[in-house]
Design a protein around this motif. Sequence first.
Motif, PDB file in Angstrom:
ATOM      1  N   UNK A   1      34.749  -5.813  27.360  1.00  0.00           N
ATOM      2  CA  UNK A   1      35.105  -7.110  27.929  1.00  0.00           C
ATOM      3  C   UNK A   1      35.037  -8.218  26.891  1.00  0.00           C
ATOM      4  N   UNK A   2      34.145  -8.106  25.915  1.00  0.00           N
ATOM      5  CA  UNK A   2      34.005  -9.160  24.910  1.00  0.00           C
ATOM      6  C   UNK A   2      35.251  -9.251  24.033  1.00  0.00           C
ATOM      7  N   UNK A   3      36.029  -8.172  23.979  1.00  0.00           N
ATOM      8  CA  UNK A   3      37.228  -8.163  23.143  1.00  0.00           C
ATOM      9  C   UNK A   3      38.433  -8.760  23.850  1.00  0.00           C
TER      10      UNK A   3
ATOM     11  N   UNK B   1      23.151  -6.768  24.461  1.00  0.00           N
ATOM     12  CA  UNK B   1      23.457  -7.709  25.540  1.00  0.00           C
ATOM     13  C   UNK B   1      23.623  -9.136  25.011  1.00  0.00           C
ATOM     14  N   UNK B   2      22.935  -9.451  23.912  1.00  0.00           N
ATOM     15  CA  UNK B   2      23.058 -10.782  23.332  1.00  0.00           C
ATOM     16  C   UNK B   2      24.417 -10.969  22.668  1.00  0.00           C
ATOM     17  N   UNK B   3      25.048  -9.870  22.290  1.00  0.00           N
ATOM     18  CA  UNK B   3      26.373  -9.956  21.677  1.00  0.00           C
ATOM     19  C   UNK B   3      27.461 -10.136  22.732  1.00  0.00           C
ATOM     20  N   UNK B   4      27.142  -9.826  23.973  1.00  0.00           N
ATOM     21  CA  UNK B   4      28.130  -9.910  25.045  1.00  0.00           C
ATOM     22  C   UNK B   4      28.147 -11.293  25.683  1.00  0.00           C
ATOM     23  N   UNK B   5      26.971 -11.836  25.954  1.00  0.00           N
ATOM     24  CA  UNK B   5      26.867 -13.000  26.830  1.00  0.00           C
ATOM     25  C   UNK B   5      27.158 -14.322  26.129  1.00  0.00           C
ATOM     26  N   UNK B   6      27.959 -15.150  26.811  1.00  0.00           N
ATOM     27  CA  UNK B   6      28.058 -16.569  26.481  1.00  0.00           C
ATOM     28  C   UNK B   6      27.171 -17.370  27.421  1.00  0.00           C
TER      29      UNK B   6
ATOM     30  N   UNK C   1      35.508 -16.112  27.697  1.00  0.00           N
ATOM     31  CA  UNK C   1      34.130 -16.486  27.994  1.00  0.00           C
ATOM     32  C   UNK C   1      33.497 -15.379  28.816  1.00  0.00           C
ATOM     33  N   UNK C   2      32.269 -14.985  28.458  1.00  0.00           N
ATOM     34  CA  UNK C   2      31.614 -13.861  29.125  1.00  0.00           C
ATOM     35  C   UNK C   2      30.335 -14.303  29.825  1.00  0.00           C
ATOM     36  N   UNK C   3      30.280 -14.032  31.115  1.00  0.00           N
ATOM     37  CA  UNK C   3      29.072 -14.289  31.899  1.00  0.00           C
ATOM     38  C   UNK C   3      28.414 -12.950  32.209  1.00  0.00           C
ATOM     39  N   UNK C   4      27.158 -12.820  31.873  1.00  0.00           N
ATOM     40  CA  UNK C   4      26.384 -11.634  32.229  1.00  0.00           C
ATOM     41  C   UNK C   4      25.534 -12.000  33.439  1.00  0.00           C
ATOM     42  N   UNK C   5      25.827 -11.355  34.577  1.00  0.00           N
ATOM     43  CA  UNK C   5      25.134 -11.670  35.832  1.00  0.00           C
ATOM     44  C   UNK C   5      24.041 -10.643  36.064  1.00  0.00           C
ATOM     45  N   UNK C   6      22.825 -11.124  36.234  1.00  0.00           N
ATOM     46  CA  UNK C   6      21.662 -10.271  36.456  1.00  0.00           C
ATOM     47  C   UNK C   6      20.988 -10.661  37.768  1.00  0.00           C
ATOM     48  N   UNK C   7      20.276  -9.714  38.354  1.00  0.00           N
ATOM     49  CA  UNK C   7      19.607  -9.946  39.633  1.00  0.00           C
ATOM     50  C   UNK C   7      18.143  -9.542  39.506  1.00  0.00           C
ATOM     51  N   UNK C   8      17.208 -10.411  39.884  1.00  0.00           N
ATOM     52  CA  UNK C   8      15.786 -10.043  39.797  1.00  0.00           C
ATOM     53  C   UNK C   8      15.412  -8.974  40.811  1.00  0.00           C
ATOM     54  N   UNK C   9      14.495  -8.107  40.398  1.00  0.00           N
ATOM     55  CA  UNK C   9      13.965  -7.118  41.313  1.00  0.00           C
ATOM     56  C   UNK C   9      14.784  -5.855  41.446  1.00  0.00           C
ATOM     57  N   UNK C  10      15.872  -5.721  40.673  1.00  0.00           N
ATOM     58  CA  UNK C  10      16.713  -4.525  40.753  1.00  0.00           C
ATOM     59  C   UNK C  10      16.786  -3.789  39.423  1.00  0.00           C
ATOM     60  N   UNK C  11      15.780  -3.991  38.590  1.00  0.00           N
ATOM     61  CA  UNK C  11      15.781  -3.331  37.303  1.00  0.00           C
ATOM     62  C   UNK C  11      16.509  -4.100  36.233  1.00  0.00           C
ATOM     63  N   UNK C  12      17.048  -5.269  36.557  1.00  0.00           N
ATOM     64  CA  UNK C  12      17.787  -6.043  35.565  1.00  0.00           C
ATOM     65  C   UNK C  12      16.861  -6.643  34.515  1.00  0.00           C
TER      66      UNK C  12
ATOM     67  N   UNK D   1      41.326 -14.677  20.575  1.00  0.00           N
ATOM     68  CA  UNK D   1      42.725 -14.314  20.803  1.00  0.00           C
ATOM     69  C   UNK D   1      43.156 -13.219  19.825  1.00  0.00           C
ATOM     70  N   UNK D   2      42.718 -13.339  18.560  1.00  0.00           N
ATOM     71  CA  UNK D   2      43.030 -12.311  17.561  1.00  0.00           C
ATOM     72  C   UNK D   2      42.348 -11.002  17.955  1.00  0.00           C
ATOM     73  N   UNK D   3      41.095 -11.089  18.403  1.00  0.00           N
ATOM     74  CA  UNK D   3      40.372  -9.898  18.868  1.00  0.00           C
ATOM     75  C   UNK D   3      41.129  -9.223  20.010  1.00  0.00           C
ATOM     76  N   UNK D   4      41.596 -10.034  20.940  1.00  0.00           N
ATOM     77  CA  UNK D   4      42.297  -9.509  22.111  1.00  0.00           C
ATOM     78  C   UNK D   4      43.604  -8.835  21.706  1.00  0.00           C
ATOM     79  N   UNK D   5      44.357  -9.466  20.795  1.00  0.00           N
ATOM     80  CA  UNK D   5      45.612  -8.878  20.331  1.00  0.00           C
ATOM     81  C   UNK D   5      45.361  -7.559  19.611  1.00  0.00           C
ATOM     82  N   UNK D   6      44.312  -7.521  18.796  1.00  0.00           N
ATOM     83  CA  UNK D   6      43.946  -6.298  18.083  1.00  0.00           C
ATOM     84  C   UNK D   6      43.595  -5.190  19.072  1.00  0.00           C
TER      85      UNK D   6
END
Length: 223
Positions: free
Chosen positions: A61-63, A87-92, A67-78, A159-164
Motif C-alpha cells: 500500500x505504501x507504494x 510499521x513505522x515505514x508504512x504509517x503517515x 497518504x497511509x493511515x494505520x488503524x489499530x484497536x486496543x485490546x485485540x493484540x494491536x 507518484x514515481x513509486x506508484x508508476x514504478x
Amino acid sequence: CFFFKGPATTEIYPLSLPDALPISMGGLTNACMDTVDIMDAAGMDIIIIETVGVGQDEVEIIRVSELNLVVLVPGLGDEIQAMKAGIMEIADIFVINKADRNGVEKLESQLEYLNQLSSKNIPIARTVAISGQGVEELQKIILSILEAPEKPDLGRHREVQRADYRLKQILNARFFSAAIEAMGLPAFEALIEDVANRIIDPYSASDRILKTLKDYFHGNSSS
C-alpha cells in the motif's frame, strides 16, 4: 473496499471488491490498482483504499497511496502489532479506533515510544467510529499533512513509486500469461512439480522458461 468522493460534492460511493478476487502478498487485490486508475480518470478527488491488514508482508500500500493511515484497536493484540518491524515505514498517521475501550493508553504509549525510537513524530489520533468521536480531528491532521509546504516533493516521490510499482505489476502479469501461452499449461505445471521435487532449481527453471519465451516470440516474428 474503496470509498470514492466526487469532486465538489459531499457524496461518497462505496465499492467492495469480491473476496474471491486473488490477493497479492502485499495485501491488495490484483484488480485494486486498475480500479483506482479508473476512478482517478473518472474525476474522483479522494480515493480511500482499505487493505486486508498490515503485517510484515502487507506493505504494498505504501507504494500506491499518497497518504497511509494505520488503524489499530486496543485490546485485540494491536499492542503487539504496533511493535512489528516496518510499521513505522508504512504509517503517515496512526489511528487508534474504538478509543473508548480499555487499553487505549497502553497502545498510545507504545506508539509514542516507537516515535521516539525513529524520530519520525508520526501523528496519533483517537477515534470512535460508531459515534464519530475524533473523526473531525483526524480530518484536520490529514489535511495538515496534505497541505504541508513540503508535500509537493513527497507527492512527486510517491507518484514515481506508484508508476514504478504499476509498470512492474503489469509486466509481471503479462510475462506470466505469455509464459503459460508459450509453454502450455501442462508443461508449466510440470515444471513447477519438478521444482517442488528438487529435480530442478528455480533459477534453472526460470532460464528454461525464458528460453521457451525467446523461441516462441522469435518463431512468431519469423512467421
